[in-house]
Scaffold this active site. Structure first.
Site, mmCIF file in Angstrom:
data_model
loop_
_atom_site.group_PDB
_atom_site.id
_atom_site.type_symbol
_atom_site.label_atom_id
_atom_site.label_comp_id
_atom_site.label_asym_id
_atom_site.label_seq_id
_atom_site.Cartn_x
_atom_site.Cartn_y
_atom_site.Cartn_z
ATOM 1 N N ARG A 98 -48.818 -56.926 -2.635
ATOM 2 C CA ARG A 98 -47.897 -56.065 -1.893
ATOM 3 C C ARG A 98 -47.455 -56.671 -0.571
ATOM 4 N NH1 ARG A 98 -50.439 -50.011 -3.182
ATOM 5 N NH2 ARG A 98 -49.243 -49.704 -5.106
ATOM 6 N N GLY A 120 -55.375 -49.195 -12.334
ATOM 7 C CA GLY A 120 -56.645 -49.621 -11.778
ATOM 8 C C GLY A 120 -57.755 -48.634 -12.039
ATOM 9 N N GLU A 124 -52.754 -47.738 0.701
ATOM 10 C CA GLU A 124 -51.715 -47.384 -0.269
ATOM 11 C C GLU A 124 -50.444 -46.863 0.400
ATOM 12 O OE1 GLU A 124 -53.173 -42.925 -1.599
ATOM 13 O OE2 GLU A 124 -54.221 -44.673 -2.363
ATOM 14 N N ARG A 173 -60.264 -38.926 -11.547
ATOM 15 C CA ARG A 173 -61.685 -38.687 -11.289
ATOM 16 C C ARG A 173 -62.147 -37.409 -11.989
ATOM 17 N NH1 ARG A 173 -60.081 -41.822 -7.180
ATOM 18 N NH2 ARG A 173 -61.590 -43.063 -5.963
ATOM 19 N N GLN A 228 -62.623 -48.735 -5.623
ATOM 20 C CA GLN A 228 -62.771 -48.206 -6.981
ATOM 21 C C GLN A 228 -63.975 -48.801 -7.696
ATOM 22 O OE1 GLN A 228 -59.039 -48.767 -9.017
ATOM 23 N NE2 GLN A 228 -57.997 -47.171 -7.843
#
Length: 426
Positions: A343, A96, A312, A31, A172
């Site tokens: 996942r 990503g 995450e 970022r 995102q």
């Protein structure tokens, strides 16, 4: 970082007593690079992460004409140039943040920018963002599939304006529009459709925009970032608290104490949730001037956990719960099916293959205590699965973690640091 096909995860032969300094946050690093690239002058990004994802971001910005210079102080990033109609290619890898944050930037110059990457990135969600960019005035070629490869034909800027966005598959998408919003002609207003995961990452984006001089506003599910000239001389990246997860989990699983240096007193990082989670699972957690110290007794409590905002962390948390004293349920993480790999399917398959009783639910996992044994733990080119395998190996001899080098996506020195955590490991 070892390059062999598998890595034998070391067993903890006694209680831990270690201090660890994890690298900079990937989420913050990338970022910061994006915001620096649309800021006046140059920005020195101090203590950034140096990993595959971060290097892919710098390479992408370089292709868009930003100056990116590394030094002992950090990385200095300058303003994107407009270009003169050339065609360039951006390598996404399986990052990503690069796949989502860079296409809006590509609209600001006079280049045709072609995007593609690893086979895995073609399976990751992107369509809602590309659709929103088109509605805001972007000229896309090949984006009809909603996945790479595609191209953005830049016409020197983007009109911007208001758009509806389904960000339920990834926060995102929203961050991508907000980060570039100050450079759009009329800024950007985003009205969310559906609940995005990882609210902390949205807060992170808004906070960093403010630090660079933007004036983001939020009213419920509507976000507005006006056209603004950004400027910031330097920005220091915090340690990556999600990458700290396996280390603090080690204290709980193996017993003893682990201290993470530099843990911030206040942060927007999702990984900060580990403080309350580890207490819930039975650890003693203390945050002081010297960092975060976690002390455990090798006893893990079963728990019912909604990880929607901190998805995450799921791979490491699932590994920890395999050692719990009772059944556990993880929910709220259906979006993890669209991460580096599916996942949820990967965790259920691999944990069960080592003797675990782990099943998928509609939006998570159900984990029942069961004796574990050694074997190959496949990682599907997913850095977080390497970390989960390392946690399992603390108490299970013979865990062979496949392709440990894939952890270089966010933590190139992870295996070496893990061995230093366990000086008496077998």
């Amino acid at each position: 970082m070892p390059q062999e096909a598998t890595w034998r995860a070391p067993v903890a032969e006694g209680e831990l007593d270690a201090t660890v300094r994890v690298p900079g946050s990937k989420s913050i690093t990338n970022r910061a690079y994006v915001l620096a690239a649309i800021s006046r002058g140059t920005t020195l990004v101090r203590e950034p992460l140096d990993s595959r994802d971060a290097r892919l971001m710098l390479a992408a910005l370089d292709r868009l004409g930003a100056s990116c210079q590394s030094s002992p102080e950090g990385v200095r990033v300058g303003l994107l140039t407009r270009g003169d109609g050339e065609e360039v290619s951006v390598e996404l890898g399986n990052a990503g943040t690069v796949a989502r944050f860079v296409p809006p930037l590509a609209t600001l110059g006079f280049r045709t920018v072609r995007f593609d990457g690893d086979p895995a990135i073609r399976r990751r969600p992107l369509a809602p963002l590309l659709r929103a960019l088109t509605e805001l005035g972007a000229d896309l070629d090949g984006g009809g599939t909603g996945a790479p490869p595609f191209a953005v034909r830049g016409h020197g800027g983007l009109r911007g304006g208001a758009v509806e966005l389904d960000s339920s598959a990834s926060s995102q998408f929203l961050s991508a529009l907000l980060l570039s919003g100050p450079a759009f002609d009329t800024g950007v207003t985003v009205r969310l459709v559906g609940r995005p995961p990882s609210e902390p990452h949205i807060a992170m984006t808004l906070d960093m925009l403010r630090r660079f001089g933007a004036r983001p506003q939020r009213d419920g599910d509507e976000f507005h970032v006006p056209h603004t000239e950004l400027s910031l001389s330097e920005y220091t990246v915090e340690p990556d608290l999600s990458s700290a997860a396996p280390f603090v989990a080690a204290a709980l699983v193996a017993g003893g104490s682990v201290r993470i240096e530099g843990w911030p007193a206040e942060t927007t990082q999702p990984g900060d949730w580990l403080r309350s989670l580890l207490r819930e699972l039975g650890a003693e957690v203390t945050l002081g001037a010297d960092g975060l110290t976690v002390t455990g007794t090798a006893t893990v409590r079963g728990a019912t956990l909604d990880l929607h905002e901190v998805g995450e962390l799921t791979p490491v948390v699932a590994a920890v719960l395999c050692f719990a004293d009772g059944p556990s349920v993880i929910s709220g993480v259906a979006h993890l099916r669209g991460h580096e790999t599916d996942r949820l399917a990967a965790l259920a398959t691999e944990l069960s293959a080592l003797g675990g009783d782990v099943t998928e639910t509609e939006d998570g996992l159900r984990i029942n205590p069961a004796p574990l044994h050694g074997g190959t733990f496949h990682t599907y080119d997913d850095h977080r699965l390497v970390m989960a395998g390392a946690v399992l190996g603390l108490r299970v001899p013979g865990v062979l973690v496949e392709n440990p080098a894939t952890v270089g996506k966010t933590y190139p020195g992870f295996v070496e640091d893990w061995h230093r955590l366990l000086p008496t490991a077998s």
